[in-house]
Motif scaffolding. Structure first.
Motif, PDB file in Angstrom:
ATOM      1  N   LEU A  43       0.807  -1.209   0.000  1.00  0.00           N
ATOM      2  CA  LEU A  43       0.000   0.000   0.000  1.00  0.00           C
ATOM      3  C   LEU A  43       0.840   1.258   0.000  1.00  0.00           C
ATOM      4  N   ALA A  44       1.922   1.214   0.747  1.00  0.00           N
ATOM      5  CA  ALA A  44       2.786   2.392   0.794  1.00  0.00           C
ATOM      6  C   ALA A  44       3.316   2.683  -0.605  1.00  0.00           C
ATOM      7  N   GLU A  45       3.753   1.632  -1.278  1.00  0.00           N
ATOM      8  CA  GLU A  45       4.270   1.802  -2.639  1.00  0.00           C
ATOM      9  C   GLU A  45       3.186   2.376  -3.545  1.00  0.00           C
ATOM     10  N   GLN A  46       2.006   1.839  -3.362  1.00  0.00           N
ATOM     11  CA  GLN A  46       0.929   2.274  -4.218  1.00  0.00           C
ATOM     12  C   GLN A  46       0.514   3.715  -3.957  1.00  0.00           C
ATOM     13  N   HIS A  47       0.425   4.069  -2.676  1.00  0.00           N
ATOM     14  CA  HIS A  47       0.114   5.455  -2.339  1.00  0.00           C
ATOM     15  C   HIS A  47       1.198   6.380  -2.891  1.00  0.00           C
ATOM     16  N   HIS A  48       2.431   5.923  -2.762  1.00  0.00           N
ATOM     17  CA  HIS A  48       3.533   6.723  -3.257  1.00  0.00           C
ATOM     18  C   HIS A  48       3.366   7.005  -4.745  1.00  0.00           C
ATOM     19  N   ALA A  49       3.087   5.919  -5.490  1.00  0.00           N
ATOM     20  CA  ALA A  49       2.920   6.073  -6.934  1.00  0.00           C
ATOM     21  C   ALA A  49       1.741   6.987  -7.252  1.00  0.00           C
ATOM     22  N   SER A  50       0.620   6.793  -6.544  1.00  0.00           N
ATOM     23  CA  SER A  50      -0.551   7.581  -6.931  1.00  0.00           C
ATOM     24  C   SER A  50      -0.409   9.032  -6.481  1.00  0.00           C
ATOM     25  N   ILE A  51       0.258   9.248  -5.359  1.00  0.00           N
ATOM     26  CA  ILE A  51       0.473  10.628  -4.910  1.00  0.00           C
ATOM     27  C   ILE A  51       1.402  11.361  -5.880  1.00  0.00           C
ATOM     28  N   ARG A  52       2.431  10.655  -6.314  1.00  0.00           N
ATOM     29  CA  ARG A  52       3.318  11.252  -7.313  1.00  0.00           C
ATOM     30  C   ARG A  52       2.551  11.632  -8.562  1.00  0.00           C
ATOM     31  N   GLY A  53       1.695  10.696  -8.986  1.00  0.00           N
ATOM     32  CA  GLY A  53       0.898  10.947 -10.178  1.00  0.00           C
ATOM     33  C   GLY A  53       0.015  12.179 -10.007  1.00  0.00           C
ATOM     34  N   VAL A  93       6.739  19.840  -5.958  1.00  0.00           N
ATOM     35  CA  VAL A  93       6.579  19.258  -4.621  1.00  0.00           C
ATOM     36  C   VAL A  93       7.387  17.963  -4.594  1.00  0.00           C
ATOM     37  N   ARG A  94       8.217  17.810  -3.564  1.00  0.00           N
ATOM     38  CA  ARG A  94       9.121  16.656  -3.540  1.00  0.00           C
ATOM     39  C   ARG A  94       8.556  15.533  -2.669  1.00  0.00           C
ATOM     40  N   VAL A  95       8.281  14.424  -3.311  1.00  0.00           N
ATOM     41  CA  VAL A  95       7.680  13.275  -2.620  1.00  0.00           C
ATOM     42  C   VAL A  95       8.634  12.094  -2.666  1.00  0.00           C
ATOM     43  N   GLU A  96       8.855  11.458  -1.535  1.00  0.00           N
ATOM     44  CA  GLU A  96       9.719  10.275  -1.481  1.00  0.00           C
ATOM     45  C   GLU A  96       9.025   9.174  -0.685  1.00  0.00           C
ATOM     46  N   SER A  97       9.535   7.953  -0.861  1.00  0.00           N
ATOM     47  CA  SER A  97       8.979   6.887  -0.030  1.00  0.00           C
ATOM     48  C   SER A  97      10.081   6.212   0.772  1.00  0.00           C
ATOM     49  N   LEU A  98       9.701   5.727   1.920  1.00  0.00           N
ATOM     50  CA  LEU A  98      10.632   4.987   2.764  1.00  0.00           C
ATOM     51  C   LEU A  98       9.949   3.699   3.189  1.00  0.00           C
ATOM     52  N   THR A  99      10.447   2.588   2.664  1.00  0.00           N
ATOM     53  CA  THR A  99       9.888   1.303   3.075  1.00  0.00           C
ATOM     54  C   THR A  99      11.054   0.373   3.352  1.00  0.00           C
ATOM     55  N   SER A 100      10.730  -0.857   3.710  1.00  0.00           N
ATOM     56  CA  SER A 100      11.825  -1.778   4.018  1.00  0.00           C
ATOM     57  C   SER A 100      12.561  -2.171   2.739  1.00  0.00           C
TER      58      SER A 100
END
Ligand code: ADP
Ligand code: MG
Length: 711
Positions: A322-332, A352-359
């Motif tokens: 979900l985190a990955e998916q939110h990241h992708a859709s927020i970027r979009g 706007v600078r968006v990054e993700s942090l996951t394992s």
């Protein structure tokens, strides 16, 4: 006038007739003090004028009969089961009660004993009979309405004994102090505390019982609301939050660039959120909306308010996928959106600078990101628990969004708050449709915004419970036809709650079976909890991109997965899932404008009553709130405030469904008392009772949340 705490200090052995032996029995029921006894409310009442006579009871009917035991016989059946036969008479006729595997009944129901037998009347070899009826020993009470206490026979006590002790206790307790202000009692036409306890145990009439119940229901709900409302107010007082500037144009520009207008519900929710953001009290708000209602957009708008003010936003999802998916859709969604660059000259704009942090992030990515968060080079970070569990430092965290609160504990919420020098505003999103009353109770320390409207153009998902092999074949045919038409499908594998490993294995088997059987020739993908993070992302990406036709998956896809081209879902062994969970799953289809289907596979012969009710409810409606009400009705209420008060449920009489209006009233009164002159300290008796019965005012709201949402 006595207080409850005094009654809690008197052991039951003080009562006449309660010796060590009886006290042991009472202990089985969790009763050690006189207060425990008085709060052990009757399970039901027998109105002696209303009970049936044996002769009047029709065959196949359920009925309650008060009779005297004439004769008892014990023997063993051919297959060595114990069998006790009890002949009962009530003056109108004879009844034989047969008990299998309850040898002890022979001792309990000696000749001459009076008891209530509740069961279905059958006829066997020409005799009227009940098999394994419910038994209540009543003794010789003379009142018209006899209270029947729960589980008394388990403790070796008769309901009559309990009744007698309660009567004695009530008599000796005399008049009880009433902790609720008389003005409130009068406003709602409630009876006083003393009358309520008498009326619940020894009602002289049905209306007396009703009045007693309402008063005790109100008290239960008020205690809970006092805890929640006080917690909320404390937090607001102690906490120094951020007064965000909401007048900037960034959010508006963001909305103008969207290919669709916001729904009215989205606008309303966002206005509520912005009012919180502008205030210096930290926001602590729940954004509740059915799947697909467009919560992400609202949450993202809140994050942008922080960003425009030079602060940061964090978006936390319950799982990696979900985190990955939110990241992708927020970027979009943010693609091409720019804001003024503080560092540059007046007219410089930057994205706007968006990054993700996951394992999945590599160590070097992590340390780079950590640096960027600390220096403020990143505006919005999307991640999982990793975001707060690790020592991530923000330059200035302004708003945090938590998706799916029930997977986040209170601790995590607290940890997040420690990420800023001022407490960041927190928005919790949930797709779990919580009935209004439950929301007021479970999330009583949060404010609530509701998205009660779906974006236009959605077609409702046609839901079918496939009850037979032929209907199952129909489901697979539908999958094939939809894929043929260029759409995609999900197959949800059987739920195995006990073990991840077993579940993964079963998912693999399902995948193998389908790829050589029902779905041979289609492009299948597999996703379950044990698939590595990398492979998970690969599978999701392939599905999103349309390189996979059918995603065979476990409930890892339950929340948030958003592939509008997916139009069919098949859930295998659907009866093993909870209602809320099935509703969430179903929300994965019907996200585009094409017609969609959800097939729930469960052989009609194997499905038990509750499962049947769940599946039928899903067929009938797609309204999450209606389903939540059904669910609550099926599962009952239980304990809300956590398990720390063992054996002492805080909702003994109150029902969130039945007593809905009282939840609202109790909440109103709680606000009045907490906010009134002198605050709650002006009502020491109430404070004392809350502490006594709910274990004071502390946290522990994890378990109660769990209870309501566990399906
Ligand atoms: P939720 O998180 O509430 O389940 P999402 O935020 O994922 O819902 O939104 C579901 C889909 O609806 C997304 O594809 C989103 O872009 C789209 N959407 C959101 N708001 C609107 C709207 N006002 N009109 C049309 N589509 C919308
Ligand atoms: Mg604020």
């Amino acid at each position: 006038m006595r207080r409850l705490r005094q009654l809690a200090g008197v052991p039951v052995t003080e009562l006449a007739g309660v010796g060590p032996k009886k006290a042991e029995g009472l202990a089985v029921l969790g009763i050690s003090s006189v207060l425990d006894l008085l709060m052990h409310y009757p399970r039901r009442y027998i109105d002696r004028t209303n009970q049936a006579h044996i002769a009047d009871l029709g065959l196949g009917e359920e009925g309650m009969v008060l009779g005297r035991v004439r004769r008892v016989q014990s023997r063993r059946t051919r297959n060595r089961r114990s069998l006790v036969e009890v002949d009962v008479t009530d003056g109108s006729g004879y009844l034989r009660c047969t008990f299998f595997n309850q040898a002890w009944r022979a001792n309990q129901l000696k000749a001459g004993t009076s008891a209530i037998f509740f069961g279905k009347l059958e006829e066997f070899q020409g005799r009227r009979r009940m098999t394994n009826p419910v038994v209540d020993l009543v003794g010789d009470r003379t009142g018209r309405i006899v209270p029947v206490y729960p589980q008394s026979d388990k403790a070796g006590l008769t309901t009559w004994e309990l009744g007698a002790w309660v009567e004695e206790a009530l008599g000796r307790a005399g008049t009880l102090a009433d902790p609720v202000p008389v003005e409130v009692v009068e406003r709602y036409g409630l009876v006083d505390r003393t009358a309520a306890l008498h009326g619940i145990h020894l009602p002289a009439s049905a209306s007396e019982h009703r009045a007693a119940r309402l008063r005790l229901v109100f008290d239960e709900l008020l205690r809970i609301q006092l805890v929640l409302v006080r917690r909320k107010r404390d937090l607001e007082l102690r906490a120094v939050g951020i007064a965000h500037d909401v007048a900037g144009g960034l959010v508006e520009r963001f909305h103008r660039r969207l290919p669709f207008p916001l729904t009215d519900a989205q606008r309303r929710a966002l206005a509520e959120i912005e009012a919180d953001l502008a205030a210096s009290v930290p926001m602590h708000r729940l954004l509740q909306g059915d799947v697909g209602a467009g919560k992400t957009l609202v949450a993202l708008s809140a994050l942008l308010v922080a960003v425009e003010g030079g602060r940061q936003g964090a978006f936390m999802a319950p799982t990696e996928v979900l985190a990955e998916q939110h990241h992708a859709s927020i970027r979009g969604l943010l693609e091409g959106l720019t804001l003024a660059d503080e560092g540059g000259n007046l007219f410089d704009e930057r994205p706007v600078r968006v990054e993700s942090l996951t394992s999945r992030s590599t160590p070097s990515e992590r340390s780079r990101l950590a640096g960027a968060l600390a220096s403020g080079e990143v505006d919005i970070v999307v991640g999982t628990h990793a975001l707060i569990q690790e020592k991530v430092a923000f330059r200035s965290l302004g708003v945090a969004v938590i998706d799916e609160q029930h997977r986040f504990g209170v601790e995590q919420r607290a940890a997040l708050r420690e990420k800023g020098e001022a407490i960041p505003d927190v928005l919790v999103m949930t797709a779990t449709p919580i009935p209004r009353t439950a929301a007021m109770t479970v999330y009583g320390d949060l404010d609530v915004s509701v998205l009660d409207e779906l974006p236009p153009g959605r077609t409702p998902v046609v839901t079918r419970w496939a009850r037979t092999a032929a209907e199952e074949a129909e489901a697979w045919a539908c999958v094939a036809a939809e894929v043929e038409a260029g759409h995609q499908a999900y197959v949800v594998c059987p739920l195995i709650e006990e073990s991840d490993k077993l579940e993964a294995r079963s998912a693999q088997e399902t995948y193998d079976r389908l790829s050589t059987g029902e779905l041979a020739g289609l492009r299948l993908g597999l996703l379950h909890g044990r698939v590595g993070v990398k492979d998970k992302e690969v599978a999701m990406e392939a599905f999103r991109a349309g390189r996979i036709d059918v995603l065979v998956a476990t409930t890892v896809i339950e929340v948030g997965v958003d592939v509008p081209n997916a139009t069919v879902m098949v859930v295998i062994d659907a009866d093993r899932f909870g209602l809320a969970q099935l509703h969430q799953l179903r929300g994965r289809v019907g996200r585009g404008s094409a017609a969609s289907w959800c097939y729930l596979l469960a052989d009609a012969a194997d499905v038990v009553a509750d499962g049947q009710a769940r599946l039928e409810a899903l067929e009938r409606t797609s309204d999450g709130f209606e389903l939540a009400e059904v669910d609550l009705g099926l599962r009952g209420e239980g304990t809300l405030m956590g398990a720390h008060q063992k054996g002492r449920s805080d909702l003994r009489l109150a029902s969130l469904r039945r007593d809905e209006v009282w939840v609202g009233r109790a909440r109103e009164v709680a606000f009045e008392l907490v906010d009134g002159e002198g605050g709650l300290d002006g009502h020491p008796l109430l404070v004392d009772e809350v502490a006594l019965l709910l274990g004071a005012d502390d946290s522990a709201d994890d378990e109660r949340t769990e209870f309501l949402f566990k399906s």
